[in-house]
Design an enzyme around this catalytic site. Structure first.
Site, PDB file in Angstrom:
ATOM      1  N   GLU A 157      41.353  43.140  46.540  1.00  0.00           N
ATOM      2  CA  GLU A 157      41.457  43.588  45.322  1.00  0.00           C
ATOM      3  C   GLU A 157      40.995  45.038  44.899  1.00  0.00           C
ATOM      4  OE1 GLU A 157      38.962  42.480  41.147  1.00  0.00           O
ATOM      5  OE2 GLU A 157      37.809  42.468  42.879  1.00  0.00           O
ATOM      6  N   GLY A 214      30.378  46.330  47.764  1.00  0.00           N
ATOM      7  CA  GLY A 214      29.601  45.994  47.274  1.00  0.00           C
ATOM      8  C   GLY A 214      29.256  44.460  47.459  1.00  0.00           C
ATOM      9  N   ALA A 215      30.315  44.002  47.355  1.00  0.00           N
ATOM     10  CA  ALA A 215      30.904  42.744  47.983  1.00  0.00           C
ATOM     11  C   ALA A 215      32.497  42.646  46.699  1.00  0.00           C
ATOM     12  CB  ALA A 215      29.858  41.886  47.628  1.00  0.00           C
ATOM     13  N   MET A 216      32.843  41.114  47.489  1.00  0.00           N
ATOM     14  CA  MET A 216      34.317  41.234  46.970  1.00  0.00           C
ATOM     15  C   MET A 216      34.038  39.568  46.367  1.00  0.00           C
ATOM     16  SD  MET A 216      36.915  41.635  45.540  1.00  0.00           S
ATOM     17  CE  MET A 216      37.791  40.013  45.034  1.00  0.00           C
ATOM     18  N   ASN A 260      36.007  36.877  46.453  1.00  0.00           N
ATOM     19  CA  ASN A 260      37.143  35.837  46.966  1.00  0.00           C
ATOM     20  C   ASN A 260      36.900  34.825  47.102  1.00  0.00           C
ATOM     21  OD1 ASN A 260      38.496  38.574  48.671  1.00  0.00           O
ATOM     22  ND2 ASN A 260      37.020  38.534  50.131  1.00  0.00           N
ATOM     23  N   HIS A 306      25.861  37.969  40.957  1.00  0.00           N
ATOM     24  CA  HIS A 306      27.150  38.165  40.400  1.00  0.00           C
ATOM     25  C   HIS A 306      28.286  37.840  40.790  1.00  0.00           C
ATOM     26  CE1 HIS A 306      29.589  42.091  38.802  1.00  0.00           C
ATOM     27  NE2 HIS A 306      30.707  41.100  39.915  1.00  0.00           N
ATOM     28  N   GLU A 307      28.318  37.672  42.243  1.00  0.00           N
ATOM     29  CA  GLU A 307      29.828  37.293  43.127  1.00  0.00           C
ATOM     30  C   GLU A 307      30.183  36.023  42.811  1.00  0.00           C
ATOM     31  OE1 GLU A 307      31.555  39.797  44.400  1.00  0.00           O
ATOM     32  OE2 GLU A 307      30.588  40.924  43.828  1.00  0.00           O
ATOM     33  N   HIS A 365      31.793  35.095  39.673  1.00  0.00           N
ATOM     34  CA  HIS A 365      32.862  35.204  39.265  1.00  0.00           C
ATOM     35  C   HIS A 365      34.128  33.789  39.940  1.00  0.00           C
ATOM     36  CE1 HIS A 365      33.531  39.678  38.181  1.00  0.00           C
ATOM     37  NE2 HIS A 365      32.830  40.029  39.497  1.00  0.00           N
ATOM     38  N   GLU A 381      34.616  41.696  35.695  1.00  0.00           N
ATOM     39  CA  GLU A 381      33.320  42.478  35.837  1.00  0.00           C
ATOM     40  C   GLU A 381      32.196  42.621  34.278  1.00  0.00           C
ATOM     41  OE1 GLU A 381      33.170  42.925  38.765  1.00  0.00           O
ATOM     42  OE2 GLU A 381      34.665  42.919  39.429  1.00  0.00           O
TER      43      GLU A 381
END
Length: 858
Positions: free
Chosen positions: A129, A263-265, A267, A299-300, A303, A322
């Protein structure tokens, strides 16, 4: 050159499925692969355009109904990051398979398929991303072009490999010391969510709410995953319930990555984290660390529905991912740990987007994106915190139950597909019966936010006049001609029957409101609970009444009174002396966000405006504010006291040491450091950061050497981060060259390069040398830190409050040799922040000095 409409691929050809094989041995520094992309040709073409960058295309062909056709010409456009395949004959409408083979480098900029190192070990991870899947394989790299993925990885036998889905087959080739791992096919998803990790990984798995959840990290860190497991046990069932739809994949892995830019992704099925957002040292983590980890993990996981299951069509609507994840993560964590007061903290954290959004160089939440660089720029405080603030405002206005009902309808209707803002507003309107599109429109398509000015007739607060204008931080800027916002005003007031709150929907620039009060109204707060994304200003009588009723206000409202006054002081609309008199009303205050904000305001005045002869008076003023709190809390933690006293104690320690420069306190810092190094349990973890920073301010070369030793030996991510931040606080200029040399050494990871540099830029003692270093070593800094690190360092130059430095910042970063395309807006905002700082100093420095001399006797 390939000309794309608004930076987007033509829709004459769309992908349906990728059969992707990637062979990667991290020690070799390169990867190779092949991909069969099953495509639908929607209108006959002789040219197919897809994305690729920094890849060598070895072969390309197309197969239709068993017959192959070679590509007659391959054109790579590195500017547009595209690959154009020309065919000798026109390709008819229907299904075909596009086959490509390729090779590429494992870069060190933490994007695409890149190299990460732990000691001598080399690993490979992905970060796709926003637009970097094209660095790993040729693809249709747009969020709206979803497809299924069947991924095969060929990797060294001694390394683990993880991807989005569970392993389907695995075979080993002992002669080549390789293994081939094929993963099950994914649901339809966007390219930016594809994940691959090739590394030595250890971890634990458990079933949570029917899903196999694994938490993995590089060897030696397994003991640090316990808190993350606790967070997952809390958040995953809550999110299943919130969405009314169970997490849709069979497994969900959380992976700690040693080099990670963000911070993080999120996937899908394999979330990647910077280690300090996943790994927590049991019993030694600060309250800030625990909250940060809980919020990022949640948060992740949000998503996985909002962003992965339902995805925006294009990067214009990145906020759909986001903003929502930021807002809902706060809600879920607050339900889990209400004692953390997450929504109270949220009111304080909005000051970051407020500051950016008060600039002329701000943008709407939903903004046009045409290039990869512009997509990368969208990951900012406006997309995250501003969008979350507006969603919070709307949820509270519509009601939590109806808001959730609308979200459930939106997710159910669009799952496995794409949607836009209009679809969300439609679902919320149908659920609530409110004109949601009308309310939402200006908030998401207008730049900036309103200032709501409230006036009342003399002595009668029951009838008030409210006016909205766009708020700008620059006192000399002409007011832009913005459409009025539809504002859900939440008005708090007190009458003879107590405190009341009511909503009034403000649609015009000017409105008159009659409050249904019993008798006289004692005070009015026009942003009750600070739920609205707007600032407030009152006439003198209302201001006096509000300031005289601080104890009757909710914590967020008390904070709002203070913060709105600070912002108007920076503009010169409020005299600095009046602000300091207001600050005195918060002496010994026990609302943490007020205490922390006061500390920030005092720090700014101390470091940026204060004349040297006035320092003793200002120190005395600050001590009178903070001494009662410090004495009440003490410097020793107490059994079962909770987080709020711990966090306020850390703030009081910092102010008493850095602003008040309390001799009694500072004389103990060296002793506390030694005790901490001998026995880390001797100090409350939440107090450690402030203590280390004060130790740096007092220390010289010998202490710096000790800090470096401790930094190198630290195992837990939070402990390493404590020293990285403390490096920026050394005031002894003899140490500055050594810190800057350390930054470019192998001791500091590329992901962390910006942390000490930004601290040094903010440090009055070191900012000149640091700015010179940046100019002299920018190529190396940019290479090591990647574009994300470069953006953050550019943003850090906002502390260089000199006219000549502002000119240098502008000239240096606009020079094509130094320019970062994805930091264009960051630079514009930084220059504006610099100008505003200079205005603040020019307008308030002398009045501050005069007030201190007149009001604080020595």
């Amino acid at each position: 050159m390939i000309n794309l409409q608004d930076g987007r691929l033509p829709l004459s050809v769309v992908p349906e499925r990728y059969d992707l094989t990637i062979s990667v041995d991290p020690k070799q520094g390169r990867f190779s692969g092949s991909v069969a992309i099953h495509i639908e040709i929607r209108q006959s073409v002789s040219v197919i355009v897809l994305h690729a960058v920094e890849l060598d295309i070895l072969q390309a062909s197309i197969i239709r109904e068993g017959a192959g056709q070679a590509v007659s010409k391959i054109t790579v456009d590195p500017i547009a990051q595209t690959l154009m395949l020309e065919f000798p004959r026109e390709l008819p409408v229907g299904l075909s398979t596009l086959g490509l083979s390729f090779t590429g480098p494992l870069n060190r900029q933490m994007k695409g398929l890149y190299e990460a190192r732990v000691g001598e070990e080399r690993y490979a991870f992905t970060q796709f991303e926003a637009t970097d899947a094209r660095r790993a394989f040729p693809c249709f790299d747009e969020p709206g072009l979803k497809a299924a993925f069947r991924i095969t990885a060929v990797v060294p036998q001694d390394l683990a490999v993880l991807s989005n889905m569970e392993v389907e087959t695995e075979s080993k080739d002992p002669a080549e010391r390789q293994k081939t791992v094929t993963f099950k096919e994914t649901p339809r998803m966007s390219t930016y969510l594809v994940a691959l990790a090739v590394a030595k990984l250890t971890g634990e798995e458990e079933r949570i709410a029917g899903t196999r959840v694994g938490i993995f990290t590089t060897p030696g860190n397994t003991a640090l995953i316990g808190f993350s497991q606790e967070v997952m046990r809390a958040c995953l069932p809550q999110l299943n319930d919130y969405f009314g739809l169970t997490y849709p994949l069979a497994k969900l892995d959380l992976v700690g990555v040693p080099d990670f830019a963000m911070g993080a992704m999120e996937n899908w099925g394999a979330i990647f984290f910077r280690e300090n957002r996943l790994l927590v040292e049991p019993g030694k983590a600060s309250a800030m660390m625990l909250r940060g980890v809980a919020n990022v993990i949640t948060h992740e996981v949000v998503h996985q529905w909002f962003g992965n299951l339902v995805t925006m069509w294009w990067w214009d609507d990145l906020w759909l991912n986001e903003s929502f994840a930021t807002w809902l993560a706060c809600k879920i964590v607050d339900d889990w740990r209400p004692e953390w007061q997450s929504w109270v903290e949220f009111a304080r954290d909005r000051q970051v987007p407020f500051a950016v959004d008060a600039l002329l160089s701000t943008r709407p939440i939903s903004s046009k994106v045409r290039t990869a660089a512009e997509a990368e720029e969208m990951f900012d405080a406006l997309t995250y915190e501003k969008g979350a603030s507006v969603l919070r405002m709307m949820e509270q206005f519509l009601g939590e139950r109806l808001f959730r009902e609308g979200i459930r309808h939106y997710i159910a209707a669009h799952q496995h597909g794409n949607a836009d803002a209009a679809a969300l507003w439609k679902a919320l309107a149908e659920a609530s019966g409110q004109p949601v599109p009308e309310i939402a429109d200006a908030w998401f398509t207008n730049p900036g936010f309103p200032m709501v000015t409230v006036t009342a007739a003399d002595g009668d607060f029951r009838t008030i006049h409210v006016e909205q204008t766009r708020f700008l931080a620059d006192p000399g800027a002409p007011a832009p001609d913005a459409r009025p916002w539809v504002i859900p005003l939440r008005i708090s007031y007190e009458d003879e029957d107590g405190v009341h709150r009511q909503y009034v929907v403000m649609k015009k620039r000017h409105e008159e409101i009659r409050l249904p009060a019993a008798g006289g109204v004692r005070w009015i707060c026009a942003n009750g609970g600070e739920l609205g994304y707007y600032r407030t200003r009152y006439d003198p009588a209302l201001t006096a009444a509000l300031r005289g009723s601080i104890s009757s206000l909710a914590p967020e409202e008390a904070f709002g009174v203070l913060d709105n006054t600070w912002v108007l002081t920076q503009k010169g609309e409020v005299a600095i002396g009046d602000f300091l008199l207001l600050a005195e009303k918060f002496r010994a205050h026990r609302i943490r966000i007020v205490v922390e904000s006061l500390a920030g305001y005092l720090g700014t005045l101390n470091d940026r405006l204060l004349l040297e002869p006035d320092r003793p008076r200002f120190a005395q003023f600050a001590e009178e504010l903070f001494r009662p709190l410090a004495d009440a809390l003490g410097w020793e933690g107490r059994a079962n006291e909770g987080d709020e006293p711990k966090l306020m104690r850390a703030t009081a320690l910092w102010v008493m040491g850095s602003v008040c420069r309390s001799h009694a306190l500072l004389s103990n810092i060296s002793v506390w450091l030694e005790h901490y190094w001998n026995d880390p349990a001797s100090l409350d973890p939440t107090l450690v950061q402030a203590m280390l920073r004060l130790g740096a301010r007092l220390g010289g070369p010998e202490r710096f050497t000790r800090y470096v030793e401790r930094y190198r030996a630290a195992m837990a991510p939070e402990e390493r981060d404590r020293y990285l931040q403390a490096f920026g606080d050394f005031a002894d200029r003899r140490v500055t060259p050594d810190i800057l040399a350390l930054v470019l050494s192998d001791a500091v990871r590329g992901q962390d390069i910006w942390k000490p540099v930004r601290g040094l830029l903010a440090n009055p003692a070191t900012q000149a040398a640091t700015w010179s270093f940046i100019k002299g070593h920018w190529a190396a800094i940019r290479e090591k830190g990647g574009t994300v690190g470069a953006q953050r360092i550019i943003a850090g130059t906002k502390h260089l409050w000199r006219d000549e430095w502002r000119s240098e910042v502008n000239d240096f970063f606009r020079d094509p040799a130094n320019h970062i395309e994805s930091a264009e807006r960051t630079l514009a905002q930084t220059l504006e922040f610099l100008s505003l700082g200079l205005v603040f100093r020019r307008v308030q420095q002398e009045p501050l000095s005069a007030w201190l001399r007149a009001s604080i006797p020595l």
